[in-house]
Design a protein around this motif. Structure first.
Motif, short mmCIF file in Angstrom:
data_model
loop_
_atom_site.label_atom_id
_atom_site.label_comp_id
_atom_site.label_asym_id
_atom_site.label_seq_id
_atom_site.Cartn_x
_atom_site.Cartn_y
_atom_site.Cartn_z
N LYS A 91 0.84 -1.19 0.00
CA LYS A 91 0.00 0.00 0.00
C LYS A 91 0.88 1.23 0.00
CE LYS A 91 -3.89 -2.09 2.47
NZ LYS A 91 -4.77 -2.02 3.66
N THR A 92 0.58 2.14 -0.93
CA THR A 92 1.31 3.40 -0.93
C THR A 92 0.64 4.35 0.03
OG1 THR A 92 -0.04 4.21 -2.75
CG2 THR A 92 2.03 3.12 -3.32
N GLY A 93 1.41 5.29 0.56
CA GLY A 93 0.84 6.26 1.49
C GLY A 93 1.89 6.73 2.46
N VAL A 94 1.43 7.45 3.48
CA VAL A 94 2.35 8.04 4.43
C VAL A 94 2.83 7.01 5.45
CG1 VAL A 94 1.30 10.31 4.19
CG2 VAL A 94 0.41 8.75 5.91
N ARG A 95 3.98 7.25 6.01
CA ARG A 95 4.48 6.39 7.07
C ARG A 95 3.74 6.74 8.36
NH1 ARG A 95 10.97 7.12 5.94
NH2 ARG A 95 10.90 6.70 3.71
N HIS A 96 3.49 5.73 9.17
CA HIS A 96 2.71 5.97 10.36
C HIS A 96 3.56 6.60 11.47
CE1 HIS A 96 -0.84 4.06 8.77
NE2 HIS A 96 -0.11 3.03 8.39
N ALA A 97 2.91 7.50 12.20
CA ALA A 97 3.57 8.17 13.32
C ALA A 97 3.37 7.36 14.59
CB ALA A 97 2.95 9.56 13.49
N LEU A 98 4.14 7.71 15.60
CA LEU A 98 3.92 7.12 16.91
C LEU A 98 2.62 7.69 17.49
CD1 LEU A 98 7.47 7.39 18.57
CD2 LEU A 98 6.50 5.45 17.33
N THR A 99 1.90 6.87 18.25
CA THR A 99 0.73 7.38 18.94
C THR A 99 1.20 8.23 20.13
OG1 THR A 99 0.61 5.49 20.44
CG2 THR A 99 -0.55 5.30 18.32
N ILE A 100 0.29 8.98 20.72
CA ILE A 100 0.67 9.80 21.88
C ILE A 100 1.20 8.94 23.02
CG2 ILE A 100 -0.23 11.34 23.67
CD1 ILE A 100 -2.02 12.59 21.54
N PRO A 101 0.54 7.80 23.38
CA PRO A 101 1.11 6.95 24.44
C PRO A 101 2.49 6.40 24.09
CG PRO A 101 -1.21 6.41 24.09
CD PRO A 101 -0.81 7.34 22.98
N GLN A 102 2.71 6.03 22.82
CA GLN A 102 4.01 5.51 22.40
C GLN A 102 5.07 6.60 22.48
OE1 GLN A 102 2.98 4.11 18.49
NE2 GLN A 102 2.63 2.00 19.17
N GLN A 103 4.73 7.79 22.01
CA GLN A 103 5.66 8.92 22.04
C GLN A 103 6.06 9.24 23.48
OE1 GLN A 103 4.21 12.43 20.03
NE2 GLN A 103 5.72 13.77 20.99
N ARG A 104 5.04 9.29 24.35
CA ARG A 104 5.30 9.61 25.76
C ARG A 104 6.16 8.53 26.42
NH1 ARG A 104 0.22 10.39 27.36
NH2 ARG A 104 0.30 12.61 26.87
N ALA A 105 5.85 7.26 26.12
CA ALA A 105 6.59 6.15 26.71
C ALA A 105 8.06 6.17 26.26
CB ALA A 105 5.94 4.83 26.32
N PHE A 106 8.28 6.43 24.98
CA PHE A 106 9.64 6.48 24.42
C PHE A 106 10.47 7.56 25.10
CE2 PHE A 106 12.46 8.23 20.96
CZ PHE A 106 13.32 7.15 20.87
N MET A 107 9.91 8.76 25.22
CA MET A 107 10.67 9.87 25.79
C MET A 107 10.86 9.74 27.31
SD MET A 107 11.69 11.59 23.30
CE MET A 107 12.38 13.00 24.18
N GLU A 108 9.84 9.24 28.01
CA GLU A 108 9.98 9.05 29.46
C GLU A 108 11.01 7.97 29.78
OE1 GLU A 108 6.09 8.30 31.00
OE2 GLU A 108 5.49 10.42 30.94
N TYR A 109 11.04 6.93 28.96
CA TYR A 109 12.01 5.85 29.17
C TYR A 109 13.44 6.38 29.02
CZ TYR A 109 14.36 1.34 28.58
OH TYR A 109 15.20 0.25 28.71
N SER A 268 10.38 8.61 11.29
CA SER A 268 9.08 8.44 11.95
C SER A 268 8.86 9.52 13.00
CB SER A 268 9.00 7.06 12.61
OG SER A 268 9.19 6.04 11.66
N LEU A 269 9.95 10.04 13.58
CA LEU A 269 9.83 11.12 14.56
C LEU A 269 9.39 12.41 13.86
CD1 LEU A 269 12.98 10.44 16.78
CD2 LEU A 269 10.63 9.61 17.07
N ARG A 270 9.87 12.63 12.65
CA ARG A 270 9.40 13.76 11.84
C ARG A 270 7.91 13.61 11.56
NH1 ARG A 270 10.29 17.66 7.84
NH2 ARG A 270 9.43 17.24 5.77
N GLN A 271 7.53 12.39 11.19
CA GLN A 271 6.11 12.10 10.91
C GLN A 271 5.27 12.30 12.16
OE1 GLN A 271 6.03 11.17 7.75
NE2 GLN A 271 3.83 10.93 7.45
N THR A 272 5.82 11.93 13.31
CA THR A 272 5.10 12.07 14.58
C THR A 272 4.87 13.54 14.90
OG1 THR A 272 6.03 10.00 15.41
CG2 THR A 272 5.18 11.54 17.05
N PHE A 273 5.90 14.37 14.73
CA PHE A 273 5.74 15.81 14.96
C PHE A 273 4.65 16.37 14.05
CE2 PHE A 273 6.59 20.08 13.38
CZ PHE A 273 6.59 20.82 14.56
N CYS A 274 4.70 15.99 12.78
CA CYS A 274 3.74 16.51 11.81
C CYS A 274 2.31 16.09 12.19
CB CYS A 274 4.07 16.01 10.41
SG CYS A 274 3.12 16.82 9.10
#
Length: 325
Positions: A91-109, A268-274
């Motif tokens: 499937k063509t399309g955008v790369r998926h971003a991290l969800t808010i819980p995933q983003q928070r978990a990554f940075m807190e860790y 993916s972090l760029r995608q997450t910010f966007c």
């Protein structure tokens, strides 16, 4: 008009995958099916689709030139990549971003980890600016204006093979499009991250690395060398793997579903910010400007995906508060 890094990659891709076999065939004898079968044969050999796409970026304009010169009537590479992806079920399309819980978990860790905590500033800047990895790694202290609270994106760091021995080197290049030349407002957390790096370099010493006449780079490794994209992406994989292993154990102890991190990269972090930006901003031109997208369609694709979840939340709220009759 290609950037030197892009040219080097195209040259390598053509020489490596095409020149000795398919590249020796006569242009006038090639048909659509020949190109498709050639691409499929590369996939069968284990070549990634991304590499085939790079090769396609070389072959397609070459055949276009043959059409313009009246050597052939039609470009046999037209539509081949779409057919290839269809055959592979991609499937063509955008790369998926991290969800808010995933983003928070990554940075807190990272923030609380005794080994990985030193990665917190750079990943904060990734998630707080939405810059491409080359733009971030190429930042110099003079590109950061604390008074105006802006970050100037006017070049990027590239790392690619050059010469006959194909040894990779760092180089500075300008953004591929005018849209890439931009300024980004500085969030408070991003400002804090830059100040942490400044204090660390002030104590441990500034990097004296010079690349194409540029000095004063923000990001360097413990040896004082410029950081490269591979080391950042390897760090993401190490951190994600360590986090997931810990999270699975903790979740089992606490009898809950674990919040696991997917396989992702710095892009993916760029995608997450966007995505986070799209969730809060409706003006697509502002989003396009901040992200440095040349094509508004790229912005619209991300916006559509980012707002899909918000649409569901809105209707769930409406279901509880709105009467139709």
């Amino acid at each position: 008009n290609l950037a030197s890094s892009t040219y080097a990659n195209y040259r390598y891709t053509y020489d490596h995958f095409c020149s000795d076999g398919f590249g020796k065939r006569k242009v006038t004898e090639l048909r659509y099916s020949d190109v498709l079968n050639f691409y499929l044969s590369l996939i069968d050999k284990g070549i990634k689709v991304k590499s085939v796409e790079s090769l396609h970026c070389v072959l397609h304009p070459a055949f276009d030139m043959a059409v313009r010169d009246d050597i052939i009537r039609k470009n046999p590479t037209d539509g081949v990549m779409a057919e290839l992806k269809k055959n592979l079920g991609m499937k063509t399309g955008v790369r998926h971003a991290l969800t808010i819980p995933q983003q928070r978990a990554f940075m807190e860790y990272i923030a609380t980890h005794p080994i990985y905590f030193h990665w917190w500033p750079i990943f904060t800047i990734f998630l707080g600016t939405g810059c491409r990895i080359g733009e971030i790694l190429g930042l110099r202290w003079e590109d950061i204006d604390y008074e105006k609270r802006i970050i100037s994106i006017n070049h990027n760091l590239t790392y690619y093979p050059v010469g006959e021995d194909r040894a990779s080197e760092n180089h500075i290049s300008t953004p591929k499009t005018e849209a890439g030349m931009r300024t980004i407002p500085m969030l408070d957390t991003v400002k804090d991250a830059f100040e942490m790096i400044w204090e660390e370099q002030k104590e441990n010493g500034w990097t004296d690395a010079e690349i194409d006449g540029m000095t004063g780079f923000v990001f360097c490794n413990r040896y004082g060398n410029i950081m490269n994209a591979q080391s950042v992406n390897r760090a993401i994989k190490r951190i994600s793997s360590a986090y997931n292993a810990t999270e699975e154990v903790e979740a089992k102890k606490e009898h809950r579903e674990p919040v696991l991190l997917p396989d992702f990269s710095a892009h993916s972090l760029r995608q997450t910010f966007c995505t986070r930006l799209c969730e809060r901003e409706t003006n697509l031109k502002i989003i396009q400007s901040i992200m440095g997208h040349k094509d508004i369609q790229t912005t619209m694709d991300i916006y559509a995906e980012a707002t899909e979840e918000k649409k569901q939340e809105t209707f769930e709220h409406l279901a509880a508060t709105m009467d139709v009759f």
